[in-house]
Motif scaffolding. Structure first.
Motif, PDB file in Angstrom:
ATOM      1  N   VAL A 102      13.743  18.419  -3.706  1.00 12.53           N
ATOM      2  CA  VAL A 102      13.086  17.186  -3.269  1.00 12.53           C
ATOM      3  C   VAL A 102      13.994  16.355  -2.366  1.00 12.53           C
ATOM      4  O   VAL A 102      13.505  15.630  -1.500  1.00 12.53           O
ATOM      5  CB  VAL A 102      12.572  16.363  -4.478  1.00 12.53           C
ATOM      6  CG1 VAL A 102      13.726  15.773  -5.290  1.00 12.53           C
ATOM      7  CG2 VAL A 102      11.613  15.287  -4.028  1.00 12.53           C
ATOM      8  N   TYR A 103      15.300  16.455  -2.516  1.00 13.17           N
ATOM      9  CA  TYR A 103      16.209  15.686  -1.666  1.00 13.17           C
ATOM     10  C   TYR A 103      16.071  16.133  -0.203  1.00 13.17           C
ATOM     11  O   TYR A 103      15.955  15.309   0.698  1.00 13.17           O
ATOM     12  CB  TYR A 103      17.662  15.834  -2.119  1.00 13.17           C
ATOM     13  CG  TYR A 103      17.918  15.349  -3.520  1.00 13.17           C
ATOM     14  CD1 TYR A 103      17.334  14.182  -4.017  1.00 13.17           C
ATOM     15  CD2 TYR A 103      18.765  16.044  -4.367  1.00 13.17           C
ATOM     16  CE1 TYR A 103      17.580  13.739  -5.304  1.00 13.17           C
ATOM     17  CE2 TYR A 103      19.016  15.609  -5.651  1.00 13.17           C
ATOM     18  CZ  TYR A 103      18.424  14.455  -6.120  1.00 13.17           C
ATOM     19  OH  TYR A 103      18.675  14.010  -7.392  1.00 13.17           O
ATOM     20  N   LEU A 156      19.482   7.620   1.843  1.00 10.94           N
ATOM     21  CA  LEU A 156      19.015   8.761   1.063  1.00 10.94           C
ATOM     22  C   LEU A 156      20.116   9.153   0.082  1.00 10.94           C
ATOM     23  O   LEU A 156      21.256   8.682   0.202  1.00 10.94           O
ATOM     24  CB  LEU A 156      18.724   9.944   1.992  1.00 10.94           C
ATOM     25  CG  LEU A 156      17.510   9.857   2.901  1.00 10.94           C
ATOM     26  CD1 LEU A 156      17.492  11.037   3.871  1.00 10.94           C
ATOM     27  CD2 LEU A 156      16.230   9.820   2.086  1.00 10.94           C
ATOM     28  N   THR A 165       9.620   4.184  -1.938  1.00 19.44           N
ATOM     29  CA  THR A 165       9.422   5.546  -2.443  1.00 19.44           C
ATOM     30  C   THR A 165       8.888   6.504  -1.385  1.00 19.44           C
ATOM     31  O   THR A 165       8.774   7.698  -1.658  1.00 19.44           O
ATOM     32  CB  THR A 165       8.482   5.538  -3.666  1.00 19.44           C
ATOM     33  OG1 THR A 165       7.239   4.949  -3.287  1.00 19.44           O
ATOM     34  CG2 THR A 165       9.099   4.765  -4.835  1.00 19.44           C
ATOM     35  N   THR A 166       8.566   5.992  -0.197  1.00 21.95           N
ATOM     36  CA  THR A 166       8.134   6.866   0.905  1.00 21.95           C
ATOM     37  C   THR A 166       8.819   6.403   2.194  1.00 21.95           C
ATOM     38  O   THR A 166       9.189   5.225   2.316  1.00 21.95           O
ATOM     39  CB  THR A 166       6.606   6.804   1.130  1.00 21.95           C
ATOM     40  OG1 THR A 166       6.252   5.511   1.612  1.00 21.95           O
ATOM     41  CG2 THR A 166       5.846   7.143  -0.147  1.00 21.95           C
ATOM     42  N   LYS A 200      10.922  14.682   5.612  1.00 24.69           N
ATOM     43  CA  LYS A 200       9.815  13.730   5.798  1.00 24.69           C
ATOM     44  C   LYS A 200      10.280  12.492   6.558  1.00 24.69           C
ATOM     45  O   LYS A 200       9.577  12.001   7.448  1.00 24.69           O
ATOM     46  CB  LYS A 200       9.238  13.300   4.447  1.00 24.69           C
ATOM     47  CG  LYS A 200       8.384  14.323   3.780  1.00 24.69           C
ATOM     48  CD  LYS A 200       7.856  13.747   2.457  1.00 24.69           C
ATOM     49  CE  LYS A 200       7.371  14.840   1.556  1.00 24.69           C
ATOM     50  NZ  LYS A 200       7.042  14.343   0.207  1.00 24.69           N
ATOM     51  N   THR A 229      14.424   8.764  -4.374  1.00 20.05           N
ATOM     52  CA  THR A 229      13.988  10.138  -4.535  1.00 20.05           C
ATOM     53  C   THR A 229      14.381  10.592  -5.934  1.00 20.05           C
ATOM     54  O   THR A 229      15.571  10.662  -6.238  1.00 20.05           O
ATOM     55  CB  THR A 229      14.665  11.049  -3.480  1.00 20.05           C
ATOM     56  OG1 THR A 229      14.406  10.513  -2.184  1.00 20.05           O
ATOM     57  CG2 THR A 229      14.149  12.465  -3.550  1.00 20.05           C
ATOM     58  N   LEU A 257      15.819   4.747  -0.077  1.00 22.47           N
ATOM     59  CA  LEU A 257      14.643   5.595  -0.176  1.00 22.47           C
ATOM     60  C   LEU A 257      14.790   6.394  -1.466  1.00 22.47           C
ATOM     61  O   LEU A 257      15.516   7.383  -1.530  1.00 22.47           O
ATOM     62  CB  LEU A 257      14.498   6.498   1.046  1.00 22.47           C
ATOM     63  CG  LEU A 257      13.268   7.380   1.094  1.00 22.47           C
ATOM     64  CD1 LEU A 257      11.979   6.602   0.807  1.00 22.47           C
ATOM     65  CD2 LEU A 257      13.167   8.066   2.440  1.00 22.47           C
ATOM     66  N   GLU A 300      13.533  17.842   1.049  1.00 21.06           N
ATOM     67  CA  GLU A 300      12.151  17.564   1.458  1.00 21.06           C
ATOM     68  C   GLU A 300      11.987  16.120   1.924  1.00 21.06           C
ATOM     69  O   GLU A 300      11.322  15.859   2.927  1.00 21.06           O
ATOM     70  CB  GLU A 300      11.193  17.858   0.292  1.00 21.06           C
ATOM     71  CG  GLU A 300      11.099  19.330  -0.065  1.00 21.06           C
ATOM     72  CD  GLU A 300      10.483  19.584  -1.436  1.00 21.06           C
ATOM     73  OE1 GLU A 300       9.963  18.627  -2.066  1.00 21.06           O
ATOM     74  OE2 GLU A 300      10.534  20.746  -1.896  1.00 21.06           O
ATOM     75  N   GLU A 301      12.600  15.192   1.208  1.00 19.59           N
ATOM     76  CA  GLU A 301      12.491  13.778   1.576  1.00 19.59           C
ATOM     77  C   GLU A 301      13.241  13.490   2.879  1.00 19.59           C
ATOM     78  O   GLU A 301      12.782  12.701   3.695  1.00 19.59           O
ATOM     79  CB  GLU A 301      13.025  12.882   0.450  1.00 19.59           C
ATOM     80  CG  GLU A 301      12.540  11.466   0.523  1.00 19.59           C
ATOM     81  CD  GLU A 301      11.026  11.329   0.331  1.00 19.59           C
ATOM     82  OE1 GLU A 301      10.469  10.368   0.900  1.00 19.59           O
ATOM     83  OE2 GLU A 301      10.400  12.148  -0.357  1.00 19.59           O
TER      84      GLU A 301
END
Length: 182
Positions: free
Chosen positions: A17-18, A104, A167-168, A24, A135, A133, A20-21
């Motif tokens: 997820v790290y 991040l 969160t996004t 994004k 995550t 952000l 992936e974020e």
């Protein structure tokens, strides 16, 4: 165009997820016509972030110290890669180039960059918004520590509130645009 500096890890971390974020966020910056300013590396979350922004047609500026150039970790497909003498000069240049900051997950270097910005804000040297952000609740222990510092009188709550949390990527950018806190 707003120049958004992203501080993040030169490692990918243990959870997918790290990365992936980071991807994004890179895509979102490009799609919103924001210029990415980052540490100039091609590895870890930094590399994933920059690659994603570039793949979407985003403009990307890296700032890297000579010592990391020598280790061959520089991302060489950027619009601009600035090579500076040392880590302190790198932070100064990234801060100068940026209108706001998104953080991040990362390690000591990421925390160093975050706390440099927060300290400069506390001292009144800069006035630029900062957003974590979030995550996978990565920053929860850090936020708890900051709350504890306020509770025990080592920090004013207004300095703790210089930093927002999202969160996004879209939410983080809206908070930066608004100069929001909390």
């Amino acid at each position: 165009m707003k120049n958004i500096c992203v501080f993040c890890g030169s490692r990918p971390g243990t959870l997918p997820v790290y990365r992936e974020e980071a991807i994004k966020l890179g895509q979102t910056l490009a799609r919103q016509k924001r210029r990415l300013v980052f540490g100039g590396g091609r590895v870890g979350l930094m590399g994933a972030l920059a690659d994603a922004s570039l793949a979407e047609g985003g403009e990307v500026i890296g700032v890297i110290p000579e010592s990391l150039m020598a280790r061959e970790v520089a991302h060489e497909k950027l619009h601009r890669l600035e090579v500076v003498s040392d880590m302190l000069s790198r932070k100064q240049r990234m801060i100068d180039l940026s209108d706001g900051f998104i953080i991040l997950p990362g390690g000591l270097g990421t925390l160093d960059e975050l706390f440099e910005v927060l300290t400069w804000q506390q001292l009144g040297l800069i006035d630029k918004p900062v957003c974590l952000l979030e995550t996978g609740n990565f920053f929860r222990p850090l936020l708890n520590w900051l709350d504890n510092a306020v509770e025990h009188g080592f920090m004013d709550a207004r300095h703790r509130d210089h930093m927002s949390r999202a969160t996004t990527p879209e939410e983080a950018l809206k908070k930066l645009d608004a100069g929001a806190t909390a």
